[in-house]
Write a protein that holds these residues in place. Structure first.
Motif, PDB file in Angstrom:
ATOM      1  N   GLU A   1      44.765  63.478  81.420  1.00 52.88           N
ATOM      2  CA  GLU A   1      45.146  62.531  80.371  1.00 52.88           C
ATOM      3  C   GLU A   1      43.929  61.754  79.885  1.00 52.88           C
ATOM      4  O   GLU A   1      43.111  61.301  80.679  1.00 52.88           O
ATOM      5  N   THR A   2      43.799  61.644  78.584  1.00 52.04           N
ATOM      6  CA  THR A   2      42.737  60.831  77.982  1.00 52.04           C
ATOM      7  C   THR A   2      43.368  59.755  77.121  1.00 52.04           C
ATOM      8  O   THR A   2      44.297  60.020  76.349  1.00 52.04           O
ATOM      9  N   ARG A   3      42.858  58.537  77.269  1.00 48.08           N
ATOM     10  CA  ARG A   3      43.363  57.402  76.487  1.00 48.08           C
ATOM     11  C   ARG A   3      42.249  56.933  75.552  1.00 48.08           C
ATOM     12  O   ARG A   3      41.269  56.338  75.996  1.00 48.08           O
ATOM     13  N   ILE A   4      42.395  57.234  74.285  1.00 47.25           N
ATOM     14  CA  ILE A   4      41.360  56.961  73.289  1.00 47.25           C
ATOM     15  C   ILE A   4      41.901  55.987  72.241  1.00 47.25           C
ATOM     16  O   ILE A   4      43.027  56.143  71.776  1.00 47.25           O
ATOM     17  N   TYR A   5      41.092  54.993  71.867  1.00 47.54           N
ATOM     18  CA  TYR A   5      41.496  54.149  70.741  1.00 47.54           C
ATOM     19  C   TYR A   5      40.625  54.480  69.527  1.00 47.54           C
ATOM     20  O   TYR A   5      39.465  54.850  69.660  1.00 47.54           O
ATOM     21  N   HIS A   6      41.224  54.357  68.350  1.00 48.82           N
ATOM     22  CA  HIS A   6      40.563  54.685  67.087  1.00 48.82           C
ATOM     23  C   HIS A   6      40.529  53.445  66.201  1.00 48.82           C
ATOM     24  O   HIS A   6      41.563  52.787  66.006  1.00 48.82           O
ATOM     25  N   LEU A   7      39.357  53.171  65.646  1.00 45.65           N
ATOM     26  CA  LEU A   7      39.202  52.068  64.693  1.00 45.65           C
ATOM     27  C   LEU A   7      39.424  52.580  63.273  1.00 45.65           C
ATOM     28  O   LEU A   7      39.293  53.785  63.013  1.00 45.65           O
TER      29      LEU A   7
ATOM     30  N   PRO B   1      48.225  44.686  63.758  1.00 43.64           N
ATOM     31  CA  PRO B   1      47.308  45.422  64.647  1.00 43.64           C
ATOM     32  C   PRO B   1      46.854  46.721  63.999  1.00 43.64           C
ATOM     33  O   PRO B   1      47.660  47.505  63.515  1.00 43.64           O
ATOM     34  N   ARG B   2      45.528  46.957  64.011  1.00 45.66           N
ATOM     35  CA  ARG B   2      44.978  48.129  63.336  1.00 45.66           C
ATOM     36  C   ARG B   2      44.442  49.193  64.295  1.00 45.66           C
ATOM     37  O   ARG B   2      44.191  50.318  63.885  1.00 45.66           O
ATOM     38  N   ILE B   3      44.196  48.869  65.532  1.00 51.15           N
ATOM     39  CA  ILE B   3      43.597  49.823  66.464  1.00 51.15           C
ATOM     40  C   ILE B   3      44.667  50.785  66.975  1.00 51.15           C
ATOM     41  O   ILE B   3      45.682  50.355  67.541  1.00 51.15           O
ATOM     42  N   LYS B   4      44.457  52.081  66.776  1.00 47.85           N
ATOM     43  CA  LYS B   4      45.404  53.098  67.241  1.00 47.85           C
ATOM     44  C   LYS B   4      45.029  53.530  68.659  1.00 47.85           C
ATOM     45  O   LYS B   4      43.942  54.071  68.890  1.00 47.85           O
ATOM     46  N   CYS B   5      45.920  53.297  69.600  1.00 53.45           N
ATOM     47  CA  CYS B   5      45.705  53.685  70.996  1.00 53.45           C
ATOM     48  C   CYS B   5      46.491  54.969  71.253  1.00 53.45           C
ATOM     49  O   CYS B   5      47.731  54.949  71.315  1.00 53.45           O
ATOM     50  N   ASN B   6      45.763  56.053  71.411  1.00 54.91           N
ATOM     51  CA  ASN B   6      46.340  57.391  71.421  1.00 54.91           C
ATOM     52  C   ASN B   6      46.155  58.054  72.794  1.00 54.91           C
ATOM     53  O   ASN B   6      45.089  57.932  73.407  1.00 54.91           O
ATOM     54  N   ILE B   7      47.195  58.766  73.247  1.00 57.66           N
ATOM     55  CA  ILE B   7      47.139  59.463  74.533  1.00 57.66           C
ATOM     56  C   ILE B   7      47.166  60.968  74.288  1.00 57.66           C
ATOM     57  O   ILE B   7      48.043  61.471  73.590  1.00 57.66           O
ATOM     58  N   ASN B   8      46.204  61.675  74.877  1.00 61.75           N
ATOM     59  CA  ASN B   8      46.140  63.138  74.764  1.00 61.75           C
ATOM     60  C   ASN B   8      45.717  63.738  76.088  1.00 61.75           C
ATOM     61  O   ASN B   8      45.573  63.028  77.097  1.00 61.75           O
ATOM     62  N   LYS B   9      45.486  65.034  76.092  1.00 62.00           N
ATOM     63  CA  LYS B   9      44.985  65.717  77.279  1.00 62.00           C
ATOM     64  C   LYS B   9      43.703  66.451  76.933  1.00 62.00           C
ATOM     65  O   LYS B   9      43.574  67.001  75.841  1.00 62.00           O
TER      66      LYS B   9
END
Length: 388
Positions: free
Chosen positions: A342-348, A328-336
């Motif tokens: 809370e923001t849930r952002i994925y990075h390619l 799996p290559r997609i990074k699913c990151n949680i920040n504020k």
């Protein structure tokens, strides 16, 4: 006796005539040879004259090239202007030829010659400006390849004025567009085009950095599945990683992992083992960790016999012939965000923040597909997601 005397005179005369004829033939032969040599000498002289002319032409061209190189290296803008001037002169030379013809023909037309020269001057100006713009345009493409994404996209070009400089512009380009046609970009949904870009990235050609990064992430994922806590030093710190691509920790054991994904014809040598051992010792001394620290070399190829002997003596673990497999290559990151929400952002993998995004907090994970990430509430950043 008289008869014998006459015969002797005749024989002597014949000998003289024969001798004279032979001399004349010899002189004739030598004369013809001399003429042939003179022709060759003349031919050589002519060739030398042509060579001399060519040498002068080459010398002149070389001198002009030196001038161009000097102008380009000393002052880039002046160099562009100089080259553009030369190009405009060359491309409008036919105007000057036409002007000279009409002013020197049987019935000269000086006014027409003047009109043609004015036309040449005007055309030169347009060509010069066009060339300068073209050269600068191509130069900017070399410095900032992402600028190509703005071609044929007038709406985006209008937005270029919102950025302060090209660096800021580059940081705000959606790089998935490198992997999609304009038609695909316009017709596909956001999630579908992100997935298609990811699929093409995985299947496409990569540079050495991308290949190495993929291999390190694959190895890290393998260890993570087995309960190890993973830190991607090589990806995050790049040249400052001191030869530590991954640091894995579990149950009081720390692994200093170096990953080498090389071409099949290469071979790992003892110096690579020594480097890994050295950076492991530096880690032990600087971290003062109480863990049991083990250096590990993982590679897709074979190591040399000398390297294997080094590793055995220095207690460096070696894993050979470890092939790159799907991961799996997609990074699913949680920040504020700024408001504390809370923001849930994925990075390619092609995203600018990808290498610097750590997946370590509860709820963060690596995803195989965009659909999987989206189903768990993750999205790409708003500027990539189509919401402005």
């Amino acid at each position: 006796m008289l008869l014998l005397g006459i015969v002797g005179i005749l024989i002597a005369t014949d000998l003289v005539v024969t001798s004279f004829r032979r001399k004349r033939e010899t002189i004739s032969f030598l004369t013809s040879q001399n003429e042939a040599l003179l022709k060759k000498v003349h031919s050589i002289n002519e060739e030398n004259k042509h060579l001399h002319v060519r040498n002068n032409q080459l010398s002149k061209i070389s001198g002009e090239n030196e001038i161009i190189y000097k102008k380009l290296t000393e002052n880039f803008a002046e160099g562009l202007n100089y080259i553009s001037e030369l190009a405009s002169d060359y491309q409008t030379l036919r105007y000057e030829i036409a002007a000279k013809y009409v002013e020197t023909k049987k019935h000269p037309a000086p006014k027409e010659a003047e009109r043609i020269r004015n036309l040449r001057s005007e055309t030169q100006s347009y060509i010069r400006e066009m060339k300068i713009m073209k050269y600068k345009y191509e130069y900017l493409f070399k410095l900032f390849p992402d600028l190509e994404l703005y071609v044929d996209n007038l709406a985006t070009i209008k937005e270029m004025g919102e950025f302060n400089d090209l660096v800021e512009l580059e940081e705000n380009v959606d790089r998935t567009r490198h992997y999609l046609t304009t038609e695909e970009w316009d017709k596909l949904s956001v999630d579908d085009r992100n997935q298609l870009a990811l699929d093409r990235y995985i299947a496409g050609r990569k540079n050495l950095w991308e290949i190495g990064r993929d291999y390190e992430m694959f190895i890290g994922h393998e260890y993570e599945k087995n309960g190890w806590d993973i830190e991607y030093i090589g990806i995050e710190q790049k040249l400052k990683d001191l030869g530590r691509d991954i640091i894995a920790k579990k149950d009081g054991i720390t692994l200093i992992i170096q990953c080498k994904y090389w071409a099949e014809y290469k071979q790992i040598h003892e110096k690579h083992i020594a480097q890994l051992y050295g950076t492991t010792v530096e880690y032990i001394l600087s971290s003062k960790s109480s863990d049991f620290v083990v250096p590990v070399l993982i590679t897709n190829i074979k190591v040399s016999d000398e390297a294997r002997s080094f590793a055995k003596y220095l207690k460096v673990d070696i894993i050979e012939s470890k092939k790159l497999e799907p991961f799996p290559r997609i990074k699913c990151n949680i920040n504020k965000d700024e408001d504390g929400r809370e923001t849930r952002i994925y990075h390619l993998p092609m995203d600018q923040k990808y290498d610097y995004t750590k997946i370590s907090k509860p709820g963060e994970f690596f995803s195989f597909t965009v659909k999987e990430a989206a189903s768990k509430g993750f999205r790409r950043a708003f500027r990539w997601y189509g919401n402005g």
